[in-house]
Design an enzyme around this catalytic site. Structure first.
Site, mmCIF file in Angstrom:
data_model
loop_
_atom_site.group_PDB
_atom_site.id
_atom_site.type_symbol
_atom_site.label_atom_id
_atom_site.label_comp_id
_atom_site.label_asym_id
_atom_site.label_seq_id
_atom_site.Cartn_x
_atom_site.Cartn_y
_atom_site.Cartn_z
ATOM 1 N N HIS A 118 0.874 -1.187 0.000
ATOM 2 C CA HIS A 118 0.000 0.000 0.000
ATOM 3 C C HIS A 118 0.912 1.239 0.000
ATOM 4 O O HIS A 118 2.025 1.190 0.537
ATOM 5 C CB HIS A 118 -0.822 -0.058 1.291
ATOM 6 N N ASP A 195 3.105 -4.846 7.671
ATOM 7 C CA ASP A 195 1.882 -4.047 7.611
ATOM 8 C C ASP A 195 0.698 -4.992 7.744
ATOM 9 O O ASP A 195 0.332 -5.699 6.809
ATOM 10 C CB ASP A 195 1.846 -3.288 6.283
ATOM 11 N N GLN A 198 -4.559 -5.222 6.797
ATOM 12 C CA GLN A 198 -5.613 -6.069 6.225
ATOM 13 C C GLN A 198 -5.610 -7.473 6.816
ATOM 14 O O GLN A 198 -6.350 -8.344 6.347
ATOM 15 C CB GLN A 198 -5.431 -6.167 4.693
ATOM 16 N N LYS A 221 -10.165 -0.903 10.513
ATOM 17 C CA LYS A 221 -10.316 -2.043 9.592
ATOM 18 C C LYS A 221 -10.597 -3.329 10.359
ATOM 19 O O LYS A 221 -10.621 -4.412 9.781
ATOM 20 C CB LYS A 221 -9.057 -2.189 8.732
ATOM 21 N N CYS A 358 -4.694 2.694 -3.574
ATOM 22 C CA CYS A 358 -3.436 3.127 -2.934
ATOM 23 C C CYS A 358 -2.331 2.107 -3.175
ATOM 24 O O CYS A 358 -1.530 1.821 -2.257
ATOM 25 C CB CYS A 358 -3.613 3.355 -1.428
#
Ligand SMILES: Cc1ncc(COP(=O)(O)O)c(C=O)c1O
Length: 401
Positions: A118, A195, A198, A221, A358
């Site tokens: 991202h 990261d 998600q 999220k 993104c």
């Protein structure tokens, strides 16, 4: 597990039910009533600043805030509550690391970044490279968007200082094999950041087992409020970070000549933190922990398989590895603009996301400027996928007229 029961806990979904089909949870999830109530209850009954007052309300707010930190630490199996740094989102958390490492990088040092990252996991490293003279290289991808392992291993031979990886791609839903990628990075002495924006809503996460130096994610999220995110990881690696922000709360002593910084976590939490949001995030953790996570993950995956099959039957092109799909999948109707499909779905009250998500470099790799993305969460049902497929059939017919 009955998913309609889960949906009934989400006021915004119930307000728009049965018309609205929400398939945009990778952008942000809806919030269960328990989270909304916890945020409101804080402002109604306990509102005070934390760590500041000697008065009862401040003590109450501080203990709720620190309890929430401990719950979040336990949720991702962090080293300790002190190694959970409250940020404002994943973007803020990655910037905190990238700024914090400025003094550790020199000209010619190498930073490797996931080719499917991202922008929040690309641009802060570019800025770090600019500040320090370091060089940034993308980790090459296979045609389907998965990491090219031999190419990654070859790049590691160049001795990177830092490797930054997706846990789960926000476009393709691919989960990286972190149990392979992180140990490989460690053998060459690189720091690692994962990261998890998600991942946390879909997969159980143990930051300690992953062994990464830094793990980041956003509250919004994973059924929590906006305005809160987490940076965690190894205590020693967090202690290496120079604070990006300085001011109140992060100091031990201040004199005009010199200030002494506090230890973790305060050292990296300058200013008033997002107190109500942290308390809401702890409720989101409780919500996730109240679910049969295995059953939810299986249901999400079966909905994504159903969506992929339905899309392919209609003649849509679906990107990525069908055997490695968590939360989201990306697709296009070749020859048509992704935005047109999104608009035609919106007219039928099916909410998906269209654009470059993104992730412009990943889009370029996939040979497109953008795509549609459908993403699921615990409150979705197979019926939502049926409705989406019906709407996609209508959209295709309309575009081919
Ligand atoms: C993989 C990934 N990383 C980072 C981000 C940025 O998260 P935030 O906007 O909450 O800071 C997102 C948001 O879409 C994401 O999907």
């Amino acid at each position: 597990m009955a998913e309609p029961f889960i949906k009934s806990q989400f006021p915004a979904l119930m307000e728009h039910s049965p018309e609205l089909i929400y398939l945009d949870s990778a952008a942000t999830t809806q919030k269960p009533a328990a989270v909304l109530e916890a945020v409101q209850a804080f402002y109604l009954h306990s509102n005070a600043n934390v760590h500041r007052g000697a008065h009862a309300l401040s003590i109450k707010a501080t203990s709720a805030y620190e309890r929430a930190r401990a719950q979040i630490a336990q949720f991702v199996d962090a080293e300790s509550p002190e190694s959970v740094i409250i940020c404002y989102g994943t973007t803020h958390a990655i910037n905190t690391v990238a700024h914090g490492l400025t003094h550790q990088l020199s000209p010619g040092d190498i930073i490797l970044v996931d080719g499917a990252a991202h922008h929040a996991n690309i641009v802060p490293w570019q800025q770090l490279a600019k500040r320090t003279g370091a060089e940034l290289y993308p980790i090459p991808l296979l045609k389907n968007g998965s990491i090219d392992l031999p190419a990654y291993q070859a790049l590691l031979q160049r001795g990177p200082k830092l490797v930054s990886l997706n846990h789960v791609s926000n476009v393709l839903g691919h989960a990286n094999p972190l149990d392979v990628l992180i140990p490989l990075a460690k053998t060459v002495g690189a720091l690692t950041l994962v990261d998890g924006a998600q991942a946390v809503a879909h997969l159980p996460v143990s930051v300690r087992s992953l062994g990464c130096d830094y793990y980041v994610f956003s509250g919004h999220k994973m059924y929590g409020p906006t305005g809160v995110g987490i940076l965690t990881g190894k205590r020693q690696s967090l202690e290496q970070l120079e604070p990006m922000m300085s001011g109140g709360e992060m100091i031990k002593t201040v004199r005009f000549e010199h200030s002494e910084f506090a230890g973790l976590p305060n050292r990296l939490e300058a200013g008033t933190p997002p107190i109500a949001q942290v308390i809401g995030l702890a409720k989101a953790v409780e919500f996730i922990q109240s679910l049969d996570r295995q059953a939810v993950a299986e249901m999400e995956q079966s909905m994504l398989r159903k969506a992929r099959a339905g899309l392919q039957q209609l003649g849509y092109f679906v990107y990525g590895d069908p055997g490695n799909c968590h939360g989201a999948l990306a697709f296009n109707l070749l020859g048509e603009h992704h935005q047109d499909i999104g608009t035609l779905l919106d007219q039928q009250q099916v909410a998906i996301r269209c654009g470059y998500h993104c992730a412009m470099p990943l889009m370029e790799h996939l040979g497109t400027k953008g795509s549609c993305r459908l993403s699921v969460a615990a409150y979705n049902t197979p019926n939502d996928i049926d409705r989406a497929i019906e709407a996609l059939a209508i959209a295709k017919d309309m575009l081919s007229e």
